[in-house]
Scaffold this motif. Structure first.
Motif: not given
Length: 550
Positions: A60, A112, A124, A129
């Motif tokens: 990431g 994320v 991130c 995902t």
């Protein structure tokens, strides 16, 4: 939904807990971390049992922080709580990236995502995902797959039955087994109805963790092609991967056959080092994978050469007997469920048992304890002088398999009640009509789950597959269709009611109304008796049956 790291009880955590973020000079200039907000973020207290997101997602790209400490995560912005890490997922319901601000407002301390977002918390950025969400959920659950011998089962047909057979075999070997499949979920102590064959990532992590907590040594997971395509199995490693077969189905979901096969093949990517695969050597599409799989492999079959084989010795309307052969050993097996498809399921389950070190006697004992699978060629015996089966078959190939099995044991006519659901396209509906016209002597087109679509329009689409539409009987009211089919049956006939199987509801417009094919049929067969046929057996299925079975 929110997934939390196990505390004294799995998923327990007070609202006062929070993850923390480790900021860096590199991220200090990020627009989201200037002034008071950046100071507040730096003041978040690290929790001893929090996990480092960088360890979970090493590839990431972290923006606004060198690392993110995570104790809980959520993919639903409306359910984000203080301390959650929000994972923005793109799926059929929408783009979670568009709702990141709502998640942050709800207390998310990091996001994320698949692209950089203008939010006031660290991000991130990852390639997928959905993959990241599954990995985070499993890590927060304590990686339960490491404590279980885990079996994943996928395929076009027979996933549920194979999963239950594997469960029955392991139980016969005195193992405590958890299972998730389309008939329900069990963690070895409690059970719940299934919303989908494969639970979402957060639910799957929770059920696997509960299996470990409840002392399960093994877990069995039914894995749909949709689950594989949407990465619900991310973060899970398997000891065994079973592929029952691959047919031309679910193209409405995957777009084309190549995508569908690619999704199925992904199951083998989840094998642990030393894990093994089970393949049906008689299935052409599955057989093509043999050369490309570089894992320990065991094959099953009835026609082709395979390491585990079966030969049908006898089959009648109420049971069948086949010879199970593995190496130099041969053992007869008697099952109450009939049909070649069930034999293949038994072979796949037996192969798993053999590789896991069980003897054939124990394997056969486990198979024979599973007397029926709800809604899968389930036979109703109410004292009538003809046979009645209820089957889940909803697709053309599933209907063809069921009709073929019934034709083999029927001395006179096959009477089939069938239909198509609102989600099936015109091509599938026409194919269902072709199969029913060829496979049944009398076919009654009725409503499965029409939703908002006019039932007669669905029936018209089914008739497009007929060579002689005049042969068809159309009765849109499902109860009346079942009653008419039963009233037409004579000694030696078989009535098969397809399309819903174990389902307890029918979708009409926006409503779900109670409807159970087995209940409707049994009430008619018994006359005025409202009670279902007695279903006591010598085996306890891994699910508690609902009150309608009492």
């Amino acid at each position: 939904m929110t997934t939390r790291q196990p505390g004294p009880f799995p998923w327990s955590r007070g609202r006062q807990d929070a993850g923390d973020v480790q900021t860096t000079e590199r991220g200090a200039g990020h627009a989201a971390f200037r002034g008071k907000e950046a100071k507040e973020m730096q003041q978040l207290v690290a929790c001893a049992d929090a996990l480092c997101l960088r360890d979970i997602l090493p590839h990431g790209r972290f923006i606004g922080a060198s690392d993110i400490r995570v104790r809980s995560c959520s993919s639903d912005p409306r359910k984000c709580r203080p301390g959650d890490v929000y994972v923005a997922i793109v799926d059929a319901d929408g783009d979670g990236h568009d709702e990141a601000d709502e998640a942050v407002a709800g207390g998310a301390i990091a996001v994320v995502s698949e692209r950089l977002l203008p939010v006031r918390v660290p991000c991130c950025v990852v390639a997928d995902t959905r993959e990241a969400y599954g990995q985070i959920c499993q890590r927060l659950a304590g990686q339960p797959d490491r404590a279980l011998r885990l079996v994943g089962v996928t395929g076009t047909h027979g996933k549920t039955t194979t999963a239950l057979l594997i469960t029955a075999i392991l139980r016969a070997a005195q193992q405590n087994v958890g299972v998730t499949c389309s008939l329900g979920y069990s963690d070895g102590a409690t059970t719940a109805a299934a919303q989908t064959a494969t639970p979402p990532s957060h639910d799957l992590a929770r059920w696997l963790a509960q299996m470990v907590t409840n002392g399960c040594s093994h877990g069995v997971v039914e894995v749909s092609s949709d689950a594989l395509a949407t990465r619900r199995l991310s973060g899970v490693s398997l000891d065994a991967a079973v592929l029952t077969n691959m047919r031309r189905e679910h193209l409405d979901l995957h777009g084309n056959l190549d995508n569908y096969r690619r999704a199925k093949r992904r199951l083998f990517d989840h094998l642990k080092p030393g894990g093994f695969a089970v393949i049906n050597a008689d299935d052409v599409a599955s057989h093509t994978l043999l050369e490309s799989l570089h894992v320990p492999l065991i094959t099953v079959g009835m026609r082709s050469f395979a390491q585990v084989q079966a030969t049908v010795l006898e089959r009648c309307v109420s049971e069948q007997t086949f010879l199970l052969t593995a190496g130099q050993e041969c053992v007869p097996v008697r099952t109450r469920t009939i049909g070649d498809q069930f034999v293949y399921c038994c072979l796949s389950a037996a192969a798993v048992g053999l590789v896991m070190g069980l003897d054939l006697t124990t394997i056969v004992r486990g198979i024979e304890t599973l007397e029926y699978v709800p809604g899968r060629l389930e036979r109703l015996e109410c004292g009538q002088d003809f046979s009645v089966f209820v089957d889940h078959a909803q697709t053309p190939s599933a209907l063809a398999l069921s009709l073929h099995a019934i034709r083999q044991v029927t001395t006179k006519r096959v009477i089939c009640v069938y239909g198509a659901a609102h989600w099936q396209d015109m091509e599938q509906r026409a194919a269902i009509g072709r199969v029913a016209e060829r496979g049944a002597d009398i076919g009654i087109i009725t409503s499965n789950n029409p939703g908002h679509e006019p039932p007669l329009q669905i029936a018209h689409d089914i008739l497009d597959g007929f060579r002689n539409p005049a042969k068809a009987h159309i009765i849109p009211d499902r109860q009346k269709a079942i009653h008419w089919a039963l009233s037409e049956a004579q000694p030696g006939d078989t009535v098969i009611i397809t399309g819903k199987g174990d389902e307890l509801f029918q979708t009409l417009g926006s409503r779900e109304v109670h409807f159970d094919d087995r209940e409707v049929a049994c009430r008619w067969l018994y006359g005025t008796q409202p009670k279902l046929v007695d279903r006591e057996s010598t085996v306890t299925l891994p699910f508690r049956l609902g009150p309608e079975w009492n």
